[in-house]
Scaffold this active site. Structure first.
Site, PDB file in Angstrom:
ATOM      1  CG  ASP A 226      12.238  -4.344  -2.985  1.00 46.23           C
ATOM      2  OD1 ASP A 226      13.330  -4.031  -2.490  1.00 46.23           O
ATOM      3  OD2 ASP A 226      11.294  -3.536  -3.107  1.00 46.23           O
TER       4      ASP A 226
ATOM      5  CG  ASP B 267      13.703   2.725  -2.311  1.00 49.10           C
ATOM      6  OD1 ASP B 267      14.451   1.781  -2.639  1.00 49.10           O
ATOM      7  OD2 ASP B 267      12.479   2.593  -2.091  1.00 49.10           O
TER       8      ASP B 267
END
Ligand SMILES: *[C@@H]1O[C@H](CO)[C@@H](O)[C@H](O)[C@H]1NC(C)=O
Ligand SMILES: *[C@@H]1O[C@H](CO)[C@@H](O)[C@H](O)[C@H]1NC(C)=O
Length: 428
Positions: A184, A239
């Site tokens: 991430d 996202d």
């Protein structure tokens, strides 16, 4: 004379091929010439010119990764029991047999601090048996285990990140038997991703264990332009949320990078939301069809221990999955849109065996008839095509020419495989 020969050659062959040599593999992509004077598509579905220049050579991702990830349904509410029961459910439902092999733990598996030796450690309350035991369990089922870390000081849920700890953390993951790393982008200290992501690639490689490397850089610095030599997949967007607006926006943003994807490295428009409740059956079917067509990773994001029949029907559609896993590995893309706000959309991509996958997608709120013209698919209008409907599981035509139309419900899509039965061109 040479000019005449070229014209004659093109007249004889409506399909010719180029060969792209990548990582020792040869991918033969058919090239259908688009004829002047015909309706020009938004994008040439055979364009792979940007693919394969510097692929990561770890032998993985010949087709997009398939599996499950904990985040979209569970977020931080995970523990080793959930992960084991999910592995069990992937087997008992038959999803594992269809290709869903990776069981991926997302954020929140780790303790809030590194241990006294500076190593990452699993949260002792939620993962008391440790990750090695979990990997052993998942492997005993014939599945693979994925884990999560961050190319920053902390993960997004403020667990320790791996930036400047890459060799130690990679070694630890390998020693546990981890098969996949999602990496991430939170708390990245403002350091550019081109500096933060390669060190983990090298650290994973140095372990000697083959580990799938999934970059989650959110598309901030256009990773399609540089991540092919870094990871096996790279997120192209922010996202996903479990809404129609989010899903359609992401599909459109991801489309831009189609010519960069291929075996070894895929664009990742984020994980599936199918089954999480925020979209209708038709919307989820569109979500799954488009993700399959564009060679996105198929990572289930619902609770597979407790799926509805509709959810299972969508994610277990073998014909749609086979489009995603087609060995040609060319990302399908939007080729035409028309009507009010471009609501009537045609998405398509080439498949092995000179076939095409075609999706008619109604992006508006009223039922409509959508027509795909052969020109937008790079086919000559006289080409005869047999058409298999991948949701009805039946042939709807054996010899269509020039165009194909179908009635498509609001927010729904229909998905087909087109097999041209003749590829002759009329000499003019
Ligand atoms: C490490 O990288 C080399 C060169 O790209 C590759 O041949 C090898 O398979 C990689 N090893 C692992 C374990 O990923
Ligand atoms: C299973 O899913 C339904 C919704 O589809 C939900 O109402 C129910 O609480 C879930 N059961 C468990 C055990 O999670």
């Amino acid at each position: 004379m040479a000019k005449i020969n070229v014209i004659m050659l093109i007249a004889i062959l409506s399909v010719y091929v180029i060969s792209v040599s990548v990582s020792g593999r040869d991918r033969v992509v058919p090239i259908h010439p688009y004829l002047s004077g015909e309706e020009k598509p938004i994008s040439n579905i055979y364009d792979t010119t940007n693919y394969g220049i510097f692929q990561l050579e770890n032998g993985l991702a010949a087709t997009p990764q398939m599996g499950w990830n904990s985040w979209n349904f569970f977020a931080c509410d995970i523990n080793e029991k959930v992960i084991k029961e999910t592995a069990d459910a992937l087997i008992s439902t038959g999803l594992a047999k269809l290709g869903y092999k990776y069981v991926n733990i997302d954020d929140c598996w780790s303790d809030l601090l590194r241990d006294s030796k500076g190593q990452l450690a699993p949260d002792s309350k939620t993962f008391p048996s440790g990750i090695k035991a979990l990997a052993d369990y998942v492997h005993s089922k014939g599945l693979k285990l994925g884990i999560y870390s961050d190319a920053g000081a902390f993960t997004c849920q403020v667990r320790p990140g791996s930036l400047f700890h890459e060799p130690d953390d990679a070694k630890l993951f390998a020693s546990w038997g981890v098969d996949y790393l999602k990496y991430d982008n939170c708390f990245n200290l403002g350091i550019e991703p081109q500096k933060r992501y390669p060190p983990m690639r090298d650290a994973l490689n140095a372990t000697g264990r083959t580990i799938f490397y999934s970059l989650c850089e959110w598309g901030v610095d256009d990773p399609a332009l540089w991540a092919g030599k870094v990871g096996n997949s790279w997120r192209t967007t922010d996202d996903i949320k479990d809404t129609w607006a989010s899903m359609t926006t992401i599909a459109d943003l991801n489309d831009k990078w189609a010519s960069y994807a291929g075996p070894g490295g895929w664009n990742d428009p984020d994980m599936l939301e199918v089954g999480n409740g925020g979209m209708t059956y038709q919307e989820y079917r569109s979500h799954f069809s488009i993700w399959a067509l564009v060679k996105a990773p198929l990572l289930i994001g619902c609770d597979v221990r407790n799926m509805t029949a509709e959810t299972f029907e969508i994610i277990s559609n073998e014909e749609v999955i086979s489009v995603n896993q087609d060995p040609l590995g060319v990302q399908g893309r939007k080729v035409h849109e028309y009507g009010l706000n471009g609501c009537s959309q045609i998405w398509a991509g080439p498949l092995s065996g000179q076939r095409l996958a075609v999706v008619l997608w109604n992006r508006c709120s009223e039922t409509t008839i959508i027509t795909a013209k052969w020109a937008s698919l790079g086919l000559e209008s006289s080409t005869s095509v047999s058409i298999k409907d991948l949701w009805k599981h039946e042939y709807v035509s054996l010899n269509t020419v020039a165009s194909f139309s179908a009635r498509v419900d609001a927010h729904a899509c229909e998905m087909y495989i087109f097999t041209p039965s003749t590829v002759t061109r009329s000499a003019s």
